[in-house]
Design a protein around this motif. Structure first.
Motif, PDB file in Angstrom:
ATOM      1  N   ARG A 162       0.684  -1.300  -0.085  1.00  0.00           N
ATOM      2  CA  ARG A 162      -0.004  -0.127  -0.070  1.00  0.00           C
ATOM      3  C   ARG A 162       0.717   1.060  -0.102  1.00  0.00           C
ATOM      4  O   ARG A 162       1.112   1.858   1.025  1.00  0.00           O
ATOM      5  CB  ARG A 162      -1.041   0.046   1.205  1.00  0.00           C
ATOM      6  CG  ARG A 162      -2.073   0.966   1.110  1.00  0.00           C
ATOM      7  CD  ARG A 162      -2.280   1.857   2.436  1.00  0.00           C
ATOM      8  NE  ARG A 162      -1.125   2.770   2.394  1.00  0.00           N
ATOM      9  CZ  ARG A 162      -0.707   3.405   3.270  1.00  0.00           C
ATOM     10  NH1 ARG A 162      -1.064   3.573   4.476  1.00  0.00           N
ATOM     11  NH2 ARG A 162       0.410   4.533   3.115  1.00  0.00           N
ATOM     12  N   LYS A 168      12.336   7.602   2.905  1.00  0.00           N
ATOM     13  CA  LYS A 168      12.220   7.897   4.309  1.00  0.00           C
ATOM     14  C   LYS A 168      13.674   8.039   4.784  1.00  0.00           C
ATOM     15  O   LYS A 168      13.875   8.776   5.820  1.00  0.00           O
ATOM     16  CB  LYS A 168      11.433   6.932   4.874  1.00  0.00           C
ATOM     17  CG  LYS A 168      10.033   7.077   4.347  1.00  0.00           C
ATOM     18  CD  LYS A 168       9.041   7.331   5.348  1.00  0.00           C
ATOM     19  CE  LYS A 168       7.681   7.616   4.452  1.00  0.00           C
ATOM     20  NZ  LYS A 168       6.447   8.133   5.117  1.00  0.00           N
ATOM     21  N   ASN A 172       2.707  16.259   7.507  1.00  0.00           N
ATOM     22  CA  ASN A 172       3.457  14.952   6.983  1.00  0.00           C
ATOM     23  C   ASN A 172       4.080  14.347   8.097  1.00  0.00           C
ATOM     24  O   ASN A 172       5.170  14.875   8.656  1.00  0.00           O
ATOM     25  CB  ASN A 172       4.147  15.231   5.633  1.00  0.00           C
ATOM     26  CG  ASN A 172       4.586  13.839   5.076  1.00  0.00           C
ATOM     27  OD1 ASN A 172       5.414  13.075   5.717  1.00  0.00           O
ATOM     28  ND2 ASN A 172       3.833  13.539   3.817  1.00  0.00           N
TER      29      ASN A 172
END
Ligand code: OAA
Ligand code: MG
Length: 534
Positions: free
Chosen positions: A125, A143, A428
């Motif tokens: 996902r 990340k 975020n």
């Protein structure tokens, strides 16, 4: 003059002007000359391979320009197209075929026991883009780039991992260039056994590692967090990171909203549009907002309404998924409410949070209705990337006549409306996970506890400067990410100490100022570059 082949034993002559030109400037110009986000992504990824220090320095010095390429939204394009833009191995694939010898695969990664942080996805996902299979690796890489740039984690201690377990997306299985194994995803039993072996092997091969689970499909995200969080140093960014970052922005937004309305903070009513891992993760985190204000858990829960594709989630609905039950309403018994404007008219929310991945779900009607109910409506369209965002910033400002308190998951630029400048917030997780990870690593916390996550969130909300508050911001400016990450790390270390999970006893007797200084001194800095490495 004729061209002759260069003899490899002869050092090529370097034009003297190279030393006078700032190579950083040259790289920036090269980057800006690329026409599309994807080309910029490919350029930066090549630069990182050629000259990682220069890459990180450039990133740090041009955060607002480069982060949206390495990370959301462009990383979404990179993932969608990864099998086609692939140049060279740049992360670790652990495939379903390595069952039984996963530790041997992990040992092939060059870092070994000095590794401190891994981001692990199974590609099922990716952002809101669905099951991308082995194409999900860039999300782990992106990340980790933020851990390095934002928190100062040393690049050589990071491990980007994609679990290559197949994909249920036929398009990729049919693609001759697809990088991953060509099979459908395994069933729950096989997947659980794989994950157990994987986590045991991770602990053995990288004993000091913090594992960040990323972009697992909703059910697995919750299951693996519960299965592993008390045995390993692990957290789930989509559940806990998103939860913490939204709580943080919401605390500041609620202050603005309540001030304008002359109401109490605890009078907030929050409508969640989207009830996947992120939606429920955030909703659970918001419970702590109300309990901090003195409400009981039950009272806090009553302030929260959740909506999925079938409408308002009520307890009488048949076949409700496990993770949706906690917030299912027991106080509504009319016909199912499915239309968002009907739901808003019923709930009268002060805040509307979007985690649905449905583009433009917050239509003009919806936004205008929120504005008619609230002096400062809080609207957070949090779905990523921008192409899946529930409402664009310019529309939200226009339809509320500038009264909206806004934060989105992906970045928007400031705008001008009727002669006034408006700045959006970016809610975020990139504000949270670098600092949460840094605090966990330096305190050598055995586990990532709920209060470590909650304190990270509170530290973020408290990190705004006066100037940022005066500008009505709900998040600090990204440019300060290193300082913010250090402040968050400090709060995380203190929470780890309170919970007794820290194994770095040295920090316990330090004052906050001294500890902050130690944390900052541990932040890696790229050595400065003036000329290309020759
Ligand atoms: O990566 C991001 O921008 C936020 C995130 O974790 C997600 O949307 O899954
Ligand atoms: Mg994610």
């Amino acid at each position: 003059m004729s061209l002759t082949a260069v003899n490899s034993t002869v050092t090529p002559r370097i034009p003297p002007y190279l030393f006078d030109t700032d190579h950083r400037q040259r790289c920036l110009i090269q980057l800006r000359s690329k026409a599309t986000g994807l080309e910029k992504y490919i350029y930066l990824s090549g630069l990182k391979e050629r000259d990682p220090h220069l890459f990180y320095e450039l990133t740090l010095n041009n955060l607002l320009e480069i982060v949206p390429i390495l990370y959301t939204p462009t990383v979404g394009d990179a993932c969608s197209n990864y099998s086609h833009i692939w140049r060279r191995p740049e992360g670790l694939y652990v495939s379903i075929e390595s069952k039984g010898h996963i530790r041997d695969v992990l040992r092939t990664w060059h870092v070994g026991p000095s590794a401190r942080i891994a981001v692990v996805t199974d590609g099922s996902r990716i952002l809101g883009l669905g099951d991308l299979g082995a194409n999900g690796l860039p999300i782990s890489i992106g990340k980790l780039d933020l851990y390095i740039a934002g928190a100062g984690i040393k690049p050589t201690t990071t491990v980007p991992i994609c679990l290559d377990l197949g994909t249920n997306t036929q398009k990729f299985l049919d693609d001759p260039l697809y990088l991953g194994v060509r099979c459908k995803r395994p069933g729950t039993e096989e997947m659980d056994a794989f994950m157990q072996e994987f986590m045991d092997a991770m602990k053995e091969v990288f004993p000091q590692l913090l594992v960040q689970f990323e972009d697992f499909s909703t059910d697995n995200a919750f299951r693996y967090l519960e299965m592993f969080r008390s045995k390993y140093r692990v957290f789930n960014d989509d559940i806990q990171g998103t939860g913490a970052v939204v709580l943080s922005g919401f605390i500041n937004a609620a202050k603005l909203g309540s001030q304008a309305a002359g109401t109490r903070l605890e009078d907030q009513r929050i409508l969640f549009f989207g009830a996947g891992s992120a939606g429920i993760g955030v909703a659970k985190q918001l419970i702590s907002f109300f309990t901090l204000l003195g409400l009981t858990e039950e009272e806090a829960k009553r302030r929260i309404y959740t909506v999925d594709s079938k409408g308002l989630i009520t307890a009488d609905r048949k076949g409700l998924q496990e993770h949706k039950i906690y917030f299912a309403r027991t106080d509504y018994s009319g016909p199912p409410l499915t239309k968002l404007t009907d739901i808003i008219n019923y709930v009268k929310p002060t805040a509307l949070l979007g985690l649905s991945t449905i583009r433009n779900a917050f239509s003009e009607d919806v936004v205008r209705l929120m504005a008619s109910l609230n002096k400062r409506p809080i609207i957070f369209p949090l779905s990523n990337p921008v192409s899946l965002c529930e409402v664009d910033y310019a529309d939200a400002v226009e339809w509320t006549n500038g009264s909206v308190v806004f934060a989105s998951g992906s970045p928007y630029k400031p705008i001008e409306f009727e002669g006034k400048k408006y700045e959006p917030g970016q809610g975020n997780n990139m504000y949270i996970f670098p600092g949460l990870g840094l605090g966990t690593i330096v305190s050598k916390a055995r586990h990532v506890t709920d209060s470590m996550v909650e304190q990270a969130s509170i530290a973020l909300s408290a990190s705004l400067t006066k100037e940022e508050k005066d500008a009505d911001l709900v998040y600090p400016r990204l440019i300060r990410i290193r300082d913010i990450s250090a402040q968050i790390a400090l709060a995380v270390v203190r929470a780890a100490q309170k919970d007794g999970v820290d194994e770095n006893a040295l920090f316990r007797n330090l004052s906050d100022d001294a500890l902050l200084e130690v944390i900052q001194s541990k932040q890696w800095q790229p050595p400065s570059h003036r000329s290309p490495r020759l």
